[in-house]
Design a protein around this motif. Sequence first.
Motif, short mmCIF file in Angstrom:
data_model
loop_
_atom_site.label_atom_id
_atom_site.label_comp_id
_atom_site.label_asym_id
_atom_site.label_seq_id
_atom_site.Cartn_x
_atom_site.Cartn_y
_atom_site.Cartn_z
N GLU A 30 28.90 11.73 -14.62
CA GLU A 30 28.73 11.57 -15.82
C GLU A 30 28.95 13.18 -16.55
O GLU A 30 28.32 14.06 -16.05
CB GLU A 30 27.42 11.12 -16.27
CG GLU A 30 27.07 10.78 -17.72
CD GLU A 30 25.93 10.30 -17.86
OE1 GLU A 30 25.51 9.76 -19.23
OE2 GLU A 30 25.01 9.95 -17.00
N TRP A 87 26.68 16.10 -15.09
CA TRP A 87 25.50 15.59 -14.70
C TRP A 87 25.77 14.55 -13.49
O TRP A 87 26.89 14.60 -12.93
CB TRP A 87 24.66 14.38 -15.97
CG TRP A 87 23.37 14.11 -15.66
CD1 TRP A 87 23.01 12.66 -15.85
CD2 TRP A 87 22.33 14.95 -15.13
NE1 TRP A 87 21.51 12.80 -15.37
CE2 TRP A 87 21.16 14.06 -15.40
CE3 TRP A 87 22.09 16.37 -15.14
CZ2 TRP A 87 20.02 14.63 -14.86
CZ3 TRP A 87 20.79 16.70 -14.84
CH2 TRP A 87 19.71 15.88 -14.67
N GLN A 88 24.79 13.91 -13.19
CA GLN A 88 24.78 12.97 -11.78
C GLN A 88 25.96 11.74 -12.02
O GLN A 88 26.15 11.46 -13.16
CB GLN A 88 23.47 12.39 -11.40
CG GLN A 88 22.44 13.72 -11.28
CD GLN A 88 21.08 12.96 -11.07
OE1 GLN A 88 20.87 11.68 -11.22
NE2 GLN A 88 20.15 13.98 -10.97
N VAL A 103 27.72 14.62 -20.05
CA VAL A 103 26.66 14.14 -21.06
C VAL A 103 27.08 15.21 -22.27
O VAL A 103 27.19 16.47 -22.21
CB VAL A 103 25.25 14.61 -20.44
CG1 VAL A 103 24.29 14.01 -21.77
CG2 VAL A 103 24.97 13.79 -19.33
N GLN A 109 14.86 14.42 -17.01
CA GLN A 109 14.24 13.68 -15.73
C GLN A 109 14.33 14.45 -14.63
O GLN A 109 13.73 14.04 -13.47
CB GLN A 109 15.79 12.85 -15.44
CG GLN A 109 16.18 11.84 -16.68
CD GLN A 109 17.44 11.29 -16.32
OE1 GLN A 109 17.73 10.97 -14.97
NE2 GLN A 109 18.15 10.92 -17.36
N ARG A 127 17.71 14.88 -22.85
CA ARG A 127 17.15 13.60 -22.03
C ARG A 127 17.49 13.66 -20.67
O ARG A 127 16.59 13.25 -19.95
CB ARG A 127 17.46 12.38 -23.02
CG ARG A 127 17.16 11.16 -22.67
CD ARG A 127 16.94 10.04 -23.61
NE ARG A 127 18.71 9.80 -23.88
CZ ARG A 127 19.01 10.11 -25.09
NH1 ARG A 127 18.41 10.70 -26.10
NH2 ARG A 127 20.58 9.71 -25.19
N ALA A 128 18.59 13.92 -20.36
CA ALA A 128 19.01 14.17 -18.99
C ALA A 128 18.17 15.12 -18.48
O ALA A 128 17.66 14.73 -17.07
CB ALA A 128 20.61 14.15 -18.87
#
Length: 322
Positions: free
Chosen positions: A90, A86-87, A92, A104, A100-101
Amino acid sequence: MRPTLLVTSALLLAAVLTPLHGGTRLAAQRQPAPRRNSDRLVADPAPLAAVTTLLEIDRAFSKTSSDLSMRAALDAMFADGVIAPWQRGEIVKGKAAVIRAMLQSPDSVAKLSWAPIRGGVSADGLHGFTFGYLAAEHPDGRLSHSKYMAYWVREPRGWRVAAWKRRPIGAAPLASEPHAPSLPSRIVKPTTNTDVVARYYRSLVNAEAGFSQLAQRVGLSRAFADMGSDDAVNMGGPDDPQFVVGAANIARAVAPVNGDSPATITWGADTALVSSSGDLGITFGVIRPKVQQDPSAPSPGSAFFTIWRRASPSAPWRYIAE
């Protein structure tokens, strides 16, 4: 793994793609051409059957998702322990956190459909991967497009996605022919020997570390050329509508300039998954600059995953998809 991550930040999540005319969504059109009788005489048909099943399952999840929200579509195909880069460096972990990510994204209100263009399976038939193109249809009819890559694990309830990423692209992809599947020479019985699997795991983690160390010595271009398979693919950047194919092409894409200079970045595997047959696996990690520009505010780095393959447990690992 890294090509686009090295050039720009990473973003997250065999069939022919129909051209997108007037908002037509991605659709699987045909299977790879059947093997000739002469091929069947010298090749075990079980690996091809296994990857064909995996590709059919990927397409089936896509077909079902057309009537579901993004949350429901991802929930249906994700394993409970799914992992996604992830960004801001991270990684996840866990279905709830990954979904949840993903929500976004501006595509969170869209209906998803996708079509794989290649798949591969491990010799034990329990791990595999697919990649292809994804379309998100918004309520106003607008389409956004991405490339996706998934690593699958066969659970008691069936194949589920254990790792997933997608990279938005600015335009609809061109129609793409299926890539030849990545197949082991034969399907073998899975091993339950934890010591053996632990040894495979360590060898995979060491391969990722060796990749980074090689780049420190000979530069990114040479390292990507040497460590990749001839049929390896990379997701490329947001301006690349197609996957980058071939280790040599990936090497040029990753380091278009100064590729022979020692790398100014470093990386390693923070965790990994590996098949019990020791021939297919995936690593997860974070790329970081070797020298921080501002020690008081260190760079979070760029998270990645890389899918690796080798001909046998005694052969060297080579990246096959990233």
